[in-house]
Design an enzyme around this catalytic site. Structure first.
Site, PDB file in Angstrom:
ATOM      1  N   GLU A   1      -2.261  10.700   0.023  1.00 61.91           N
ATOM      2  CA  GLU A   1      -3.544   9.746  -0.027  1.00 61.91           C
ATOM      3  C   GLU A   1      -3.859   9.419   1.291  1.00 61.91           C
ATOM      4  OE1 GLU A   1      -6.304   6.246  -0.326  1.00 61.91           O
ATOM      5  OE2 GLU A   1      -4.219   6.468   0.807  1.00 61.91           O
TER       6      GLU A   1
ATOM      7  N   ASP B   1       0.711  -1.242   0.055  1.00 68.04           N
ATOM      8  CA  ASP B   1       0.039   0.032   0.029  1.00 68.04           C
ATOM      9  C   ASP B   1       0.977   1.326   0.144  1.00 68.04           C
ATOM     10  OD1 ASP B   1      -1.997   1.797   0.292  1.00 68.04           O
ATOM     11  OD2 ASP B   1      -2.534   1.406   2.414  1.00 68.04           O
TER      12      ASP B   1
HETATM   13 ZN   LIG Z   1      -3.364   2.847  -0.226  1.00 66.81          ZN
END
Ligand SMILES: [Zn+2]
Length: 363
Positions: free
Chosen positions: A206, A172
């Site tokens: 993000e 991620d």
């Molecule tokens: Zn992410």
């Protein structure tokens, strides 16, 4: 799968707002593939890949930041107090190695109270990120030569291949960055072009609220928007069928829902049809909480964009080490490649029940 590139991307550093290491790597990978490449004021990298038509536009965002920390205070003994940049599962940080990015990079470890001196209540209590101190093994006068309040800190882990999987920090969302680089590379290598001008955005921040994607969307105003990210695979022992979200090895995840996005149902059908046509293993993803850049891209385009998201299923997400299956990673690249080269077949009708995928050109 290009394990070397995946490893380099995951091991590169870049806490939210401090995406220096990963940005340099992405620019070097994308420069040979792109018609234009630029970095905007907030730090997003945008690579333009000219399409067969400029009549419509595609924005595809993969966030390049990783969850990390910021130096909050350095105490008289040289221990560093931190604030989190992004949502950590704090219990997995105990005794993990980190890198402090000051005037030079210094290795440290995440210390908490040893179990021997914890009270019975403390032994059952979940730690908070702010309970940890970063120990550099140095006295204060040495620490402050290199480290300042406001510097960033990232986790350290090397990629290990385990069975058919890869295990490393920050899948991620370096997995999403990998997907975007490799899909563009596949299209260019086959002598093809995306159907419409493609803005490949490697977005910043993000993990602290889709901030980079928000800024990029305001500039690009895309017709079609795709977010690339990872999603939860809670397929380990003890999970209920409805809580799994996705399963490792069952293919790329076509997002239907998350905390920031109701995917355009037309896009879910479009992606599913492409996956079936290309015999790409796939599963549907409904993520009960959390979100992606798609949440910003869908609504910050005037009139909205037609939005979808492709996710790589990941075990142990937002923990110290994450796990993904090579089959799912490749399937994600394949589906994204198909999307970029099939949008001219989009069915513009709003009749959900009768949706079709126009035949391939030349078919
Ligand atoms: Zn992410």
């Amino acid at each position: 799968m290009n394990v070397k590139l995946f490893k380099d991307l995951c091991e590169a550093t870049g806490a939210p707002g401090f995406e220096y290491g990963i940005r340099d790597l992405i620019i070097s990978e994308m420069t040979p593939l792109a018609d234009e490449i630029s970095v905007d004021n907030i730090g997003n990298v945008t690579a333009l890949i000219k399409g067969r038509s400029s009549e419509k536009s595609i924005m595809c965002a993969a966030h390049m930041d990783e969850i990390g920390f910021i130096v909050r205070h350095i105490d008289d003994n040289g221990f560093i107090r931190i604030l989190p940049l992004g949502g950590f599962d704090a219990k997995t940080l105990t005794a993990q190695r980190v890198m402090v990015h000051g005037k030079k990079d210094l290795p440290g470890c995440m210390g908490v109270k040893p179990i021997h001196v914890m009270s019975p209540e403390e032994r059952t209590k979940m730690p908070a990120v702010t309970d940890y101190v970063v120990d550099l093994g140095l006295p204060k006068d040495e620490v402050v030569k290199y480290v300042s309040v406001g510097d960033s800190i990232t986790r350290v882990s090397d990629l290990v291949e385990m069975g058919d999987c890869v295990n490393v920090k920050s899948i991620d969302n370096r997995g999403g960055c990998y997907m975007l680089i490799e899909a563009v590379r596949a299209i260019i290598a086959s002598g093809n072009r995306p159907d419409y001008d493609l803005y490949a955005v490697f977005s910043v921040q993000e993990e602290v609220g889709l901030r980079g994607a928000h800024a990029a969307t305001l500039a690009i105003q895309p017709t079609f928007a795709f977010a690339l990210d990872v999603t939860i695979a809670f397929d380990t022992p003890g999970s209920a069928a409805h809580d799994k979200c996705t399963e490792l090895g069952k293919g790329t995840a076509i997002k239907v829902y998350d905390g920031t996005l109701i995917t355009d149902p037309r896009m879910v059908k479009f992606m599913t049809a492409l996956a079936e046509e290309g015999e790409i293993p796939h599963q549907l993803e409904l993520l009960a909480a959390g979100g992606t850049d798609a949440g910003a891209m869908q609504k910050f385009t005037g009139g909205g964009s037609i939005c979808g998201a492709i996710s790589i299923p990941v075990r142990n997400v937002h923990q110290s080490i994450e796990m993904a299956h090579k089959v799912d990673i490749q399937a994600s690249v394949d589906l994204l490649t198909a999307c970029f080269t099939s949008l001219s077949r989009w069915d513009w009708s709003w009749k959900q029940a009768e949706r079709t995928l126009a035949p391939k050109q030349g078919a």
